[in-house]
Design an enzyme around this catalytic site. Structure first.
Site, PDB file in Angstrom:
ATOM      1  N   TYR A 228     122.353 -87.642 -29.838  1.00  0.00           N
ATOM      2  CA  TYR A 228     122.185 -89.003 -30.311  1.00  0.00           C
ATOM      3  C   TYR A 228     123.502 -89.819 -29.717  1.00  0.00           C
ATOM      4  CZ  TYR A 228     118.618 -87.457 -33.524  1.00  0.00           C
ATOM      5  OH  TYR A 228     117.441 -86.819 -33.994  1.00  0.00           O
TER       6      TYR A 228
ATOM      7  N   LEU B 138     108.962 -93.972 -41.061  1.00  0.00           N
ATOM      8  CA  LEU B 138     108.667 -95.541 -41.192  1.00  0.00           C
ATOM      9  C   LEU B 138     107.928 -96.072 -40.056  1.00  0.00           C
ATOM     10  CD1 LEU B 138     111.975 -96.685 -42.744  1.00  0.00           C
ATOM     11  CD2 LEU B 138     109.964 -96.382 -44.061  1.00  0.00           C
ATOM     12  N   ALA B 139     107.242 -95.585 -39.299  1.00  0.00           N
ATOM     13  CA  ALA B 139     106.342 -95.906 -38.145  1.00  0.00           C
ATOM     14  C   ALA B 139     106.874 -97.096 -37.334  1.00  0.00           C
ATOM     15  CB  ALA B 139     104.958 -96.094 -38.758  1.00  0.00           C
TER      16      ALA B 139
ATOM     17  N   GLY C 271     108.259 -99.658 -38.122  1.00  0.00           N
ATOM     18  CA  GLY C 271     108.107-101.066 -38.764  1.00  0.00           C
ATOM     19  C   GLY C 271     106.808-101.488 -38.704  1.00  0.00           C
TER      20      GLY C 271
END
Length: 317
Positions: free
Chosen positions: A56, A227-228, A230
């Site tokens: 990351y 959370l897809a 947004g």
């Protein structure tokens, strides 16, 4: 000493957004401040488990988090810390690839510990399957890390039931988690279970039986992308997304909670021990997820199905 009880938090805070740019440029003071705001907000709402990976932000997510631990030594004792290894980013002319060689696993964990400024992580996940990995060599590396006290528990990410079984067969301790992409938008994990014996089922691609296997083995399923991105909380593009966003908002209003909480409840309502990974760095949006850890999912059987059918844009078979 190795803990006998694996961590099983209701939700994780995903640290992929911390650390600045996706390159090897150094992070700055503003990146540390952003990380501090996000982490403090997560703790404020009751999220005490933090998910990392060595790749990351080219390792900078771990490094910035290590800065926070250095500033507040008591922080480490209050949290569950998880990281991942097994992906090599494109570098020096070599394309991105997977690497679960035993020596590489140990080396990458030692590097993660140095960046995180801690002497152990609570959970290590193998990030992606490596077709060249030798399961006995992987098992030997994990056992060594456990025996040295560098890692307490182990799991996998993006793996099928067969791949998990192949590794577990060579271990004398259980794998405790499998992290998979799961959300109301990324529904292959649930679609696969109902599209058996249909033409549509051939296109799903999710490995059959993985949720059932994890559930049977008591492995926590962690949902990345929960959370897809947004898609139902402000970034709708299709007719089905607009209709689903309206339904999410209506259910949230009735339950006196937020649309974000409803999206996470949809995952948590499933009996397979799904724990969402919340990846936003926006403090307001982190706070909007608070009811995913403070309240039991308040979704009826019928509302769970309404959300699913609305999101898929067609009736169930």
């Amino acid at each position: 000493m190795v803990s006998t009880e694996p961590p099983a938090p209701r939700a994780w805070y995903g640290c992929m957004g911390l650390g600045g740019s996706w390159d090897e440029q150094p992070y700055g003071a503003q990146d540390i401040e952003l990380a501090e705001r996000a982490v403090n907000t997560a703790l404020e709402v009751g999220i005490t488990a933090f998910d990392h990976a060595d790749i990351y932000r080219f390792g900078k997510a771990e490094s910035v988090f290590g800065e926070l631990i250095a500033r507040d030594p008591g922080l480490r004792r209050r949290i569950v810390l998880q990281t991942k290894c097994g992906i090599r980013l494109a570098q020096d002319g070599m394309p991105g690839h997977y690497d679960l060689r035993g020596a590489s696993i140990i080396e990458r964990v030692e590097q993660s510990l140095a960046r995180l400024r801690t002497d152990h992580v609570d959970v290590l996940l193998l990030h992606r399957p490596d077709p060249l990995a030798r399961p006995e060599e992987v098992a030997e590396a994990l056992t060594k890390l456990r025996d040295q006290g560098l890692v307490k528990h182990f799991g996998v990410s993006n793996m099928s039931a067969e791949q998990i079984q192949d590794l577990e067969h060579r271990l004398d301790f259980p794998l405790v988690a499998n992290q998979l992409e799961m959300s109301l938008a990324s529904r292959a994990w649930v679609e696969a279970g109902v599209l058996v014996n249909t033409a549509e089922g051939a296109s799903v691609g999710f490995p059959s039986g993985v949720t059932e296997y994890c559930r049977r083995r008591g492995m926590q399923i962690q949902a990345w992308g929960a959370l897809a991105r947004g898609r139902y909380t402000g970034r709708q593009e299709t007719e089905a997304e607009h209709a689903t966003a309206d339904l999410v908002s209506a259910i949230a209003a009735a339950a006196e909670t937020t649309p974000e909480a409803v999206l996470l409840w949809w995952l948590q309502r499933h009996p397979a021990r799904i724990s969402p990974v919340i990846g936003t760095t926006n403090p307001g949006r982190i706070r909007a997820c608070a009811d995913s850890v403070r309240r039991e999912p308040e979704l009826s059987h019928e509302d769970w199905y309404r959300l699913w059918i609305s999101a898929r844009g067609s009736a169930l078979p």
